[in-house]
Design an enzyme around this catalytic site. Structure first.
Site, PDB file in Angstrom:
ATOM      1  N   VAL A 199      23.082  -5.468  92.739  1.00 17.77           N
ATOM      2  CA  VAL A 199      22.702  -6.407  93.788  1.00 17.77           C
ATOM      3  C   VAL A 199      21.640  -7.343  93.229  1.00 17.77           C
ATOM      4  O   VAL A 199      20.703  -6.901  92.558  1.00 17.77           O
ATOM      5  CB  VAL A 199      22.143  -5.663  95.026  1.00 17.77           C
ATOM      6  CG1 VAL A 199      21.760  -6.650  96.113  1.00 17.77           C
ATOM      7  CG2 VAL A 199      23.155  -4.667  95.554  1.00 17.77           C
ATOM      8  N   ASP A 201      28.510   6.444 103.388  1.00 19.34           N
ATOM      9  CA  ASP A 201      27.456   6.507 102.367  1.00 19.34           C
ATOM     10  C   ASP A 201      26.097   6.177 102.974  1.00 19.34           C
ATOM     11  O   ASP A 201      25.329   5.398 102.429  1.00 19.34           O
ATOM     12  CB  ASP A 201      27.784   5.566 101.209  1.00 19.34           C
ATOM     13  CG  ASP A 201      26.958   5.894  99.959  1.00 19.34           C
ATOM     14  OD1 ASP A 201      26.351   6.999  99.916  1.00 19.34           O
ATOM     15  OD2 ASP A 201      26.904   5.058  99.045  1.00 19.34           O
TER      16      ASP A 201
END
Ligand SMILES: *[C@@H]1O[C@H](CO)[C@@H](O)[C@H](O)[C@H]1NC(C)=O
Ligand SMILES: *[C@@H]1O[C@H](CO)[C@@H](O)[C@H](O)[C@H]1NC(C)=O
Ligand SMILES: *[C@@H]1O[C@H](CO)[C@@H](O)[C@H](O)[C@H]1NC(C)=O
Ligand SMILES: *[C@@H]1O[C@H](CO)[C@@H](O)[C@H](O)[C@H]1NC(C)=O
Ligand SMILES: *[C@@H]1O[C@H](CO)[C@@H](O)[C@H](O)[C@H]1NC(C)=O
Ligand SMILES: *[C@@H]1O[C@H](CO)[C@@H](O)[C@H](O)[C@H]1NC(C)=O
Ligand SMILES: *[C@@H]1O[C@H](CO)[C@@H](O)[C@H](O)[C@H]1NC(C)=O
Ligand SMILES: *[C@@H]1O[C@H](CO)[C@@H](O)[C@H](O)[C@H]1NC(C)=O
Length: 774
Positions: free
Chosen positions: A472, A583
């Site tokens: 990211v 998740d």
């Protein structure tokens, strides 16, 4: 009778004179002190136009005029003495040495003359009738420079022909417009004018007016046609090129017309219509191409503010989408004067948007501002940033979406064409925009170059971390907006349509406790998701850090727990998609500038799974420490597996300790096992993070631990559902007793799932991976 007799010799003389002049030269030119008397004419070089005296219709009055030489019927394009007719045939036209052309009556009085601002002494001036139909007066000295002392094109009557300008000199203030004749017999100015209405600083457009009242609006010129005549399809054998010029000095519209066999004219009729005719020079007949106004919807402002007119509906008037009748009770058929109002008021909130209306006549631009340099995208941003901007559009079709019109105020005189109109973007309240785009929510597609620029070529300095399905990066868009770019490492480029559909689905998931998806990028082998940037990183950055965990006091932690639960409830139940996160973990809970929690990476598992059923999957996505037993063992997942992860997360938030990697001197249990022990011993409060000051409300902490333990119970069916979790967190009700948690012994995930082959990269404790579960 006497007069008729007198006329004959003068006509005879005229023909004689013409023949003489013709054999000399310059039949198209009047020299100084040369007389043109009634019956004589001058003719342009190629015999297209002719000037002389005529009587219109059945009138006996005599006028000086210019007409098409070879047209039937006789068609006048310009009249000199419109308001001061001669009542006899004694008129004489003469050019003086100052370059002023004058018309004298029989008694020698000037009844009309060419006024000119170019004063001073002109040397050897002459007047010439050009093949364009323009009568020009030139100075002998500056002839070569083509500077006209005067030209008839600056003083049009009812007719507009190629090369004329319609507009305004912004320096002198002089306007050039058309005015109808009073009648076919009387060329004096009638009631109707056709011309630009200039409002200072606003975008000019052409109207037909009856005295000062607007009858119909041709609209701004869009580069191809007037907005009010989009279907003005001229005969393809001729080339008609319109041009609108707008600069500091002048503003005008003109057209050039090229054809060797045809001539074109626009005429304002005494009845207030603008007609376009073409002349076929072979048979010398006029054919009408267009008349305007054409239909009911051309009546100016027929449907009132925010109303829209269409000739294919009955009644013709309707409200633009997002608007409703202002005075439904007052409405009598055919009178929509008060128009429409917004169905939902604007609040200038960030979610307000624009709805595109296609094939429209753009609204009146009297309250619109123009910027010729802005792109359509810049236009949207500008309009979006100013709450009083009600709509925007690109006025110029031919320029490829350059140029921006922004409306401030009501939208008036809008109509919808069956085809060929223009795109108009109208500001609407958030709910209206979403409602109107049902199922086709626009998710911006970013180009790779935009994202590269924003992230400084994905520089290592911009890397925020590597969670979930790839690295990211932080980025800043050119407008200054901060973004987080998730570069999906594992995504194959095969199912791009599927990817796009999935992105659109995920973008629909909007909740204050979910990170907002701003857009995506597909280019080459890259697939990326662009999210809003969260300045306070993620929850794990705070709660698992010895120093930073003290920045989160109990009320903040409880607020975060609540927020996560609400975000999860939205995913599980309130959204139409019913997404199981798969998740959920501290690293996937991001914090905004006010430390509100926002769940990230939701929907990604779904995206990677494609069409697999909810119940079973060959691949297990998740993070050790948060995976429920049934998920790890059998790949069986449900909302209850998310609840398990949420329970782990709650206990981590309370204790400030990680479940996986938890160590205790007395036993080998993980955090869940430890919490279970303390619960059974009635010492639950020992679990709480020691860095918290002691001011926490005991009941709230105990309740949180209790709910956490309920969530991590071994059997999925024992765990509460998401709605119950939210209710329990907010309520005071007695809670059921928890049973033994799943996976409470350190490392038990692996023990229970011997047939899972773990990739070696799984050493990193917070790294999620797709675990091959075969
Ligand atoms: C023009 O007409 C005037 C009378 O109006 C006359 O005096 C003059 O001689 C004429 N000029 C020519 C060149 O015919
Ligand atoms: C339409 O209604 C308005 C008031 O609502 C009124 O002023 C106007 O005269 C009416 N026009 C016609 C044509 O009836
Ligand atoms: C558009 O840009 C050109 C060149 O950059 C400039 O000369 C012109 O003034 C600009 N026009 C407007 C309306 O801003
Ligand atoms: C919005 O635009 C109008 C018209 O140009 C202007 O008067 C006003 O100041 C603008 N408002 C803001 C907040 O920029
Ligand atoms: C429209 O765009 C074309 C091409 O850029 C330009 O030549 C023309 O002047 C523009 N017309 C108007 C009305 O802005
Ligand atoms: C980004 O990469 C492109 C192409 O590899 C290069 O042209 C550009 O200079 C780079 N920009 C930066 C800021 O490093
Ligand atoms: C969260 O972010 C805001 C804005 O960046 C900052 O002012 C604030 O100090 C941060 N809070 C914490 C606890 O770091
Ligand atoms: C291993 O996989 C099989 C079939 O995929 C499954 O039935 C079994 O429960 C799994 N776990 C163990 C411990 O064998």
């Amino acid at each position: 009778m006497n007069q008729t007799i007198m006329l004959l010799p003068s006509i005879t003389m005229a023909f004689f004179f013409l023949m003489v002049v013709r054999t000399c030269n310059s039949v198209d030119t009047i020299a100084v002190y040369q007389n043109i008397t009634d019956g004589e004419t001058i003719v342009s070089e190629n015999e297209i136009f002719e000037m002389g005296f005529f009587s219109p219709g059945s009138s006996k009055n005599r006028y000086l005029g210019i007409w098409f030489k070879n047209a039937s019927p006789h068609t006048v394009v310009w009249v000199g003495n419109r308001k001061t007719p001669l009542t006899n045939t004694l008129g004489i036209v003469k050019l003086d040495s100052h370059g002023i052309l004058s018309l004298y009556d029989g008694s020698g009085s000037v009844i009309w003359s060419s006024h000119s601002s170019a004063s001073g002494i002109n040397v050897n001036p002459s007047a010439q009738l050009l093949d364009t139909g323009n009568l020009v007066i030139q100075d002998g000295n500056i002839l070569s420079k083509k500077i006209f002392i005067w030209q008839s094109f600056d003083y049009p009557g009812d007719t507009f022909i190629s090369g004329m300008k319609l507009g305004k000199n912004l320096i002198t203030g002089r306007e050039i417009y058309l005015s109808s004749w009073r009648s076919a017999d009387d060329p004096s100015p009638g009631e109707y004018t056709v011309g630009y209405l200039m409002v200072k600083g606003k975008y000019p457009q052409v109207y037909i007016r009856k005295r000062s009242v607007i009858e119909t609006r041709m609209g701004p010129y869009n580069g191809i046609a007037f907005a009010g005549q989009p279907n003005y399809k001229l005969n393809p054998v001729y080339i008609y090129k319109g041009d609108m010029v707008l600069n500091q000095k002048e503003m005008y519209f003109m057209y050039t017309f090229s054809s060797t066999t045809l001539l074109l004219r626009h005429i304002t009729t005494p009845g207030g219509k603008l007609e376009v005719w073409h002349l076929n020079m072979h048979n010398q007949e006029w054919m009408q191409d267009l008349t305007f106004p054409q239909d009911n919807c051309d009546n100016y402002g027929l449907c009132g503010p925010y109303g829209s007119c269409s000739t294919v509906t009955f009644p013709n008037c309707g409200c633009l989408k997002g608007f409703e009748l202002k005075n439904p009770e007052e409405l009598n058929p055919g009178n929509w004067t008060s128009g429409c109002r917004r169905s939902r008021a604007l609040d200038c909130g960030p979610a307000e948007g624009f709805l595109m209306f296609s094939s429209m006549k753009l609204p009146d631009t009297q309250n619109a501002e123009f910027d010729g340099n802005m792109s359509l995208q810049e236009c949207e941003v500008a309009c979006n940033n100013n709450c009083s901007c009600t709509a925007y559009a690109n006025p110029n079709i031919s320029s490829g979406s350059v140029g921006c019109l922004q409306w401030f105020g009501d939208l008036i005189d809008v109509r919808m064409y069956p085809q060929n109109g223009q795109d108009l973007y109208v500001r609407l309240a958030a709910s209206e925009v979403l409602g109107s785009k049902k199922g086709s929510l626009e998710v911006p597609l970013f180009s790779l170059s935009t994202i590269s620029r924003a992230t400084n070529n994905f520089s290592i300095d911009n890397k925020l971390g590597e969670v979930g399905f790839g690295p990211v990066y932080k980025g800043v868009l050119e407008e200054g907006q901060e973004i987080a770019v998730k570069r999906l490492s594992k995504f194959s480029t095969q199912g791009l349509d599927e990817f796009r559909n999935e992105v659109i689905c995920i973008a629909k998931l909007q909740h204050r406790n979910l990170v907002k998806l701003l857009g995506y990028c597909i280019q080459g082998h890259e697939t990326m998701l662009v999210y809003e940037y969260m300045p306070n990183k993620s929850l794990d950055w705070f709660i698992f850090d010895d120093l930073r965990r003290s920045l989160l006091d109990w009320p903040q932690r409880f607020h975060i727990i609540h927020g996560i639960a609400r975000g999860l409830l939205y995913l599980h139940q309130d959204s139409r998609l019913r997404v199981v996160h798969r998740d959920l973990k501290a690293g996937n809970v991001l914090l905004d500038c006010d430390m509100n929690p926002k769940i990230s990476d939701f929907g990604l598992a779904r995206m990677f799974k494609g069409h697999e059923s909810e119940a079973n999957t060959k691949k297990v996505v998740g993070t050790l420490g948060y995976i429920s037993p049934e998920y790890a063992a059998n790949g069986f997942f449900s909302v209850k597996s998310d609840i398990f992860s949420f329970g782990v997360l709650m206990l981590e938030i309370v204790s400030g300790k990680k479940n996986r990697g938890f160590v205790h001197e007395d036993h080998h249990d993980n955090l869940l096992g430890h919490a279970w022990r303390l619960y059974k011993e009635g010492k639950s409060l020992d679990l709480i993070d020691a860095s918290l000051d002691k001011s926490w409300p005991v009941s709230e902490v105990l309740r949180s631990i209790h709910i956490g333990l309920l969530c991590v119970q071994q059997r999925a069916e024992d765990r509460p559902d998401t709605q119950s979790v939210v209710r329990m967190l907010g309520g005071e009700d007695l809670l059921p007793s928890p049973k033994q948690p799943g996976f409470f012994i350190q490392g038990s995930e692996c023990d229970l799932t011997k047939n899972i082959s773990l990739p070696s990269s799984l050493n990193g404790v917070t790294v999620s991976e797709i675990i091959d579960g075969r």
